[in-house]
Design an enzyme around this catalytic site. Structure first.
Site, PDB file in Angstrom:
ATOM      1  N   HIS A 313       0.853  -1.186   0.000  1.00 32.22           N
ATOM      2  CA  HIS A 313       0.000   0.000   0.000  1.00 32.22           C
ATOM      3  C   HIS A 313       0.885   1.231   0.000  1.00 32.22           C
ATOM      4  O   HIS A 313       1.948   1.217   0.616  1.00 32.22           O
ATOM      5  CB  HIS A 313      -0.899  -0.009   1.251  1.00 32.22           C
ATOM      6  CG  HIS A 313      -2.041   0.943   1.173  1.00 32.22           C
ATOM      7  ND1 HIS A 313      -1.918   2.269   1.478  1.00 32.22           N
ATOM      8  CD2 HIS A 313      -3.331   0.745   0.789  1.00 32.22           C
ATOM      9  CE1 HIS A 313      -3.094   2.855   1.303  1.00 32.22           C
ATOM     10  NE2 HIS A 313      -3.962   1.958   0.874  1.00 32.22           N
ATOM     11  N   ASP A 371      -7.976  -5.361   0.313  1.00 25.86           N
ATOM     12  CA  ASP A 371      -8.474  -6.090  -0.850  1.00 25.86           C
ATOM     13  C   ASP A 371      -8.134  -7.569  -0.833  1.00 25.86           C
ATOM     14  O   ASP A 371      -8.684  -8.343  -1.608  1.00 25.86           O
ATOM     15  CB  ASP A 371      -7.910  -5.476  -2.134  1.00 25.86           C
ATOM     16  CG  ASP A 371      -8.478  -4.095  -2.356  1.00 25.86           C
ATOM     17  OD1 ASP A 371      -9.658  -3.916  -2.062  1.00 25.86           O
ATOM     18  OD2 ASP A 371      -7.736  -3.214  -2.812  1.00 25.86           O
TER      19      ASP A 371
HETATM   20  N1  ACO Z   1       4.053  -7.728  -4.912  1.00 20.99           N
HETATM   21  C1  ACO Z   1       5.387  -7.795  -5.116  1.00 20.99           C
HETATM   22  N2  ACO Z   1       6.223  -6.733  -4.971  1.00 20.99           N
HETATM   23  C2  ACO Z   1       5.662  -5.571  -4.593  1.00 20.99           C
HETATM   24  C3  ACO Z   1       4.282  -5.450  -4.367  1.00 20.99           C
HETATM   25  C4  ACO Z   1       3.458  -6.590  -4.537  1.00 20.99           C
HETATM   26  N3  ACO Z   1       2.165  -6.524  -4.330  1.00 20.99           N
HETATM   27  N4  ACO Z   1       4.004  -4.178  -4.014  1.00 20.99           N
HETATM   28  C5  ACO Z   1       5.166  -3.518  -4.008  1.00 20.99           C
HETATM   29  N5  ACO Z   1       6.177  -4.368  -4.358  1.00 20.99           N
HETATM   30  C6  ACO Z   1       7.612  -4.052  -4.392  1.00 20.99           C
HETATM   31  C7  ACO Z   1       7.964  -3.228  -5.627  1.00 20.99           C
HETATM   32  O1  ACO Z   1       8.358  -4.049  -6.705  1.00 20.99           O
HETATM   33  C8  ACO Z   1       9.090  -2.369  -5.104  1.00 20.99           C
HETATM   34  O2  ACO Z   1      10.237  -3.168  -5.049  1.00 20.99           O
HETATM   35  P1  ACO Z   1      11.714  -2.497  -5.287  1.00 20.99           P
HETATM   36  O3  ACO Z   1      11.877  -1.509  -4.177  1.00 20.99           O
HETATM   37  O4  ACO Z   1      12.668  -3.638  -5.223  1.00 20.99           O
HETATM   38  O5  ACO Z   1      11.644  -1.846  -6.640  1.00 20.99           O
HETATM   39  C9  ACO Z   1       8.693  -2.070  -3.665  1.00 20.99           C
HETATM   40  O6  ACO Z   1       7.873  -3.183  -3.280  1.00 20.99           O
HETATM   41  C10 ACO Z   1       7.909  -0.768  -3.506  1.00 20.99           C
HETATM   42  O7  ACO Z   1       6.811  -0.808  -4.392  1.00 20.99           O
HETATM   43  P2  ACO Z   1       6.144   0.478  -5.102  1.00 20.99           P
HETATM   44  O8  ACO Z   1       5.353   0.010  -6.267  1.00 20.99           O
HETATM   45  O9  ACO Z   1       7.206   1.514  -5.326  1.00 20.99           O
HETATM   46  O10 ACO Z   1       5.208   0.985  -3.935  1.00 20.99           O
HETATM   47  P3  ACO Z   1       3.971   1.964  -4.083  1.00 20.99           P
HETATM   48  O11 ACO Z   1       3.752   2.536  -2.743  1.00 20.99           O
HETATM   49  O12 ACO Z   1       4.151   2.900  -5.217  1.00 20.99           O
HETATM   50  O13 ACO Z   1       2.812   0.951  -4.491  1.00 20.99           O
HETATM   51  C11 ACO Z   1       0.885  -0.421  -4.522  1.00 20.99           C
HETATM   52  C12 ACO Z   1       1.761   0.589  -3.711  1.00 20.99           C
HETATM   53  C13 ACO Z   1       0.513   0.184  -5.889  1.00 20.99           C
HETATM   54  C14 ACO Z   1      -0.391  -0.682  -3.733  1.00 20.99           C
HETATM   55  C15 ACO Z   1       1.702  -1.730  -4.701  1.00 20.99           C
HETATM   56  O14 ACO Z   1       2.070  -2.257  -3.444  1.00 20.99           O
HETATM   57  C16 ACO Z   1       0.935  -2.780  -5.521  1.00 20.99           C
HETATM   58  O15 ACO Z   1       1.001  -2.754  -6.755  1.00 20.99           O
HETATM   59  N6  ACO Z   1       0.181  -3.711  -4.837  1.00 20.99           N
HETATM   60  C17 ACO Z   1      -0.609  -4.681  -5.525  1.00 20.99           C
HETATM   61  C18 ACO Z   1      -1.921  -4.041  -5.992  1.00 20.99           C
HETATM   62  C19 ACO Z   1      -2.887  -3.797  -4.827  1.00 20.99           C
HETATM   63  O16 ACO Z   1      -3.127  -4.669  -4.006  1.00 20.99           O
HETATM   64  N7  ACO Z   1      -3.460  -2.572  -4.782  1.00 20.99           N
HETATM   65  C20 ACO Z   1      -4.438  -2.224  -3.743  1.00 20.99           C
HETATM   66  C21 ACO Z   1      -4.057  -0.978  -3.027  1.00 20.99           C
HETATM   67  S1  ACO Z   1      -5.198  -0.710  -1.692  1.00 20.99           S
HETATM   68  C22 ACO Z   1      -6.564   0.065  -2.352  1.00 20.99           C
HETATM   69  O17 ACO Z   1      -6.539   0.695  -3.367  1.00 20.99           O
HETATM   70  C23 ACO Z   1      -7.841  -0.037  -1.578  1.00 20.99           C
END
Ligand code: ACO
Length: 434
Positions: A313, A371
């Site tokens: 998140h 979620d």
């Molecule tokens: N699975 C695997 N790796 C992940 C995940 C995941 N779900 N989420 C983040 N990471 C990793 C990224 O690859 C990144 O790794 P790195 O530092 O080695 O490059 C690191 O964790 C940080 O991730 P970001 O994408 O930069 O984090 P951000 O805060 O921008 O993203 C997000 C948050 C979009 C929710 C992300 O965690 C994601 O895509 N999750 C899956 C989708 C999801 O469940 N969304 C629901 C959000 S809640 C809502 O809207 C109610």
């Protein structure tokens, strides 16, 4: 806003004059540096695409501490609200700042119930859509259309009008979502029934038919009510900021909320529970628990492009408090419906167990978000995946309208108008011989 004793000093490496910027304190959470006079003083803007470090407004509705994994509505922790209140208590709280006493609650429930029916002509409007349209496309249209039906309450400078619009939106949203669902099935809409609770009435409008009554199951009703509570508000997220920006032009409240619905539709926002459930279904079809290890290796391999949906998140860097409550609800619903051996739930628990111990997830502070389990609950209740985001919109309507109302009640409010860093061509003439 409370001015801090501290001031921020901004200086420039080219020796230009330093300036002093006021700092304001919140009740909890980070202070903010007031940059409103920055352009006037320096001729420069700040640059923050995605609002990573920008407070877009002052608000006293919802607070998230992402590091602690804490979510407060008007100061009350989400777990206490989920355990001791119903969704309409929470609506009242978000709109008015305090939980209702018995009389206020009875009056509020009465007002909402009185407004659940929609103008009959909205059914004609609905028939203009294709039956296979995505429910969020239909919902965006129907909510926008409300502004064409309820002209008597759109003077946004009048607090009484704003109140009536808020009540209408909260009351009519379940009716509209159920209408969109019934239409997709080719079944007639079921009219609301005022002797049922808000959530019981919604379940009946979704699942009864004119030939067969629907018996509301208490556990299912409580679970869906909890889903509504957990999704009711989440401070300045993308759809809420959209509602504020759209509403800041003085447009109709129904139009502003329709903009919020449109924003929520996106897979990075409201569409994530659909994606989480699809991921579980695919994994189950491809070997289930036995293949979890292999799947996790893919998730950790950046070149695969696979993410563990329902994990991570932008704000929570700890266990999302809503996910814990949702996991509990998931167990209750599956037991009540005799689905305790549901393979998707087992799969989700196993993925969570592995992820919480795996250094990849631990180091990146990736925890389950709301979620991760809400899709399993909705699927067990009988809600189709394509309707998940519409359920989210239904629940979030109160947050949107409370935030919109807060903005309009603020004497400092102005139309939202971000600036930009322009990197296109400077002024040039259209060639004479093209
Ligand atoms: N699975 C695997 N790796 C992940 C995940 C995941 N779900 N989420 C983040 N990471 C990793 C990224 O690859 C990144 O790794 P790195 O530092 O080695 O490059 C690191 O964790 C940080 O991730 P970001 O994408 O930069 O984090 P951000 O805060 O921008 O993203 C997000 C948050 C979009 C929710 C992300 O965690 C994601 O895509 N999750 C899956 C989708 C999801 O469940 N969304 C629901 C959000 S809640 C809502 O809207 C109610």
């Amino acid at each position: 806003m409370q001015l801090s004793d501290k001031k921020a000093m901004l200086s420039f490496s080219d020796g230009g004059e330093s300036i002093e910027l006021p700092v304001y304190k919140g009740t909890v959470g980070p202070d903010v540096i007031d940059i409103r006079k920055l352009y006037g003083q320096t001729g420069m803007f700040t640059y923050d695409p995605g609002f990573l470090a920008t407070a877009s407004c002052e608000s006293s509705i919802t607070y998230i501490d992402g590091d602690k994994g804490e979510l407060l509505y008007r100061g009350y922790p989400i777990d206490q609200l989920a355990e001791s209140c119903d969704f309409l208590d929470v609506c009242y709280l978000l709109l008015n700042g305090e939980l209702p006493n018995k009389e206020q609650k009875a009056d509020f429930d009465g007002q909402i119930t009185y407004h659940t029916m929609v103008h009959e002509q909205l059914h004609t409007f609905l028939r203009g859509f294709r039956r296979d349209a995505h429910p969020m496309a239909v919902l965006t249209g129907l909510v926008g259309a409300l502004s064409a039906f309820y002209h008597d309450s759109t003077d946004i400078t009048n607090p009484e009008h704003r109140h009536i619009s808020a009540i209408r939106l909260i009351a009519k949203m379940p009716t509209l979502v159920a209408m969109a669902y019934k239409y997709s099935l080719g079944q007639p809409s079921i009219y609301p029934r005022n002797d049922l609770t808000y959530t019981g009435n919604f379940l009946r409008m979704m699942f009864a038919t004119p030939c067969e009554e629907y018996e509301v199951n208490d556990v299912v009703e409580r679970a869906l009510d909890r889903i509504f509570i957990l999704h009711a508000d989440h401070e300045q997220n993308a759809s809420t900021s959209t509602v504020r920006l759209c509403g800041s032009s003085g447009t109709s409240p129904f139009a502003a909320i329709a903009a919020g619905v449109a924003c929520l539709w996106g897979p990075a926002h409201g569409g994530a529970n659909e994606a989480a459930l699809q991921m579980l279904e695919e994994l189950q079809a491809n070997g289930g628990v036995a293949k979890v290890g292999e799947f996790m290796n893919k998730v950790k391999d950046k070149s695969s492009g696979v993410r563990l949906m329902g994990f991570g998140h932008r704000v929570y860097k700890n266990y999302d408090p809503r996910a814990r409550l949702m996991q509990e609800t998931c167990k209750e619903v599956l037991e009540a419906l005799g689905l305790q051996n549901d393979p998707l739930f087992k799969l989700a628990m196993e993925l969570e167990r592995i992820a919480l111990e795996d250094p990849y997830f631990v180091e990146r502070k990736l925890y389950p978000n709301v979620d991760f389990y809400s899709g399993i609950v909705q699927r067990a209740i009988g809600i189709p995946t394509s309707l998940f985001t519409a359920i989210f919109a239904l629940a979030r309507t109160v947050g949107w309208i409370a935030q919109w109302n807060e903005m309009l009640s603020d004497s400092d409010y102005k139309i939202g108008r971000p600036r930009q860093l322009y990197t296109g061509s400077p002024s040039r003439d259209v060639p004479a011989n093209r």
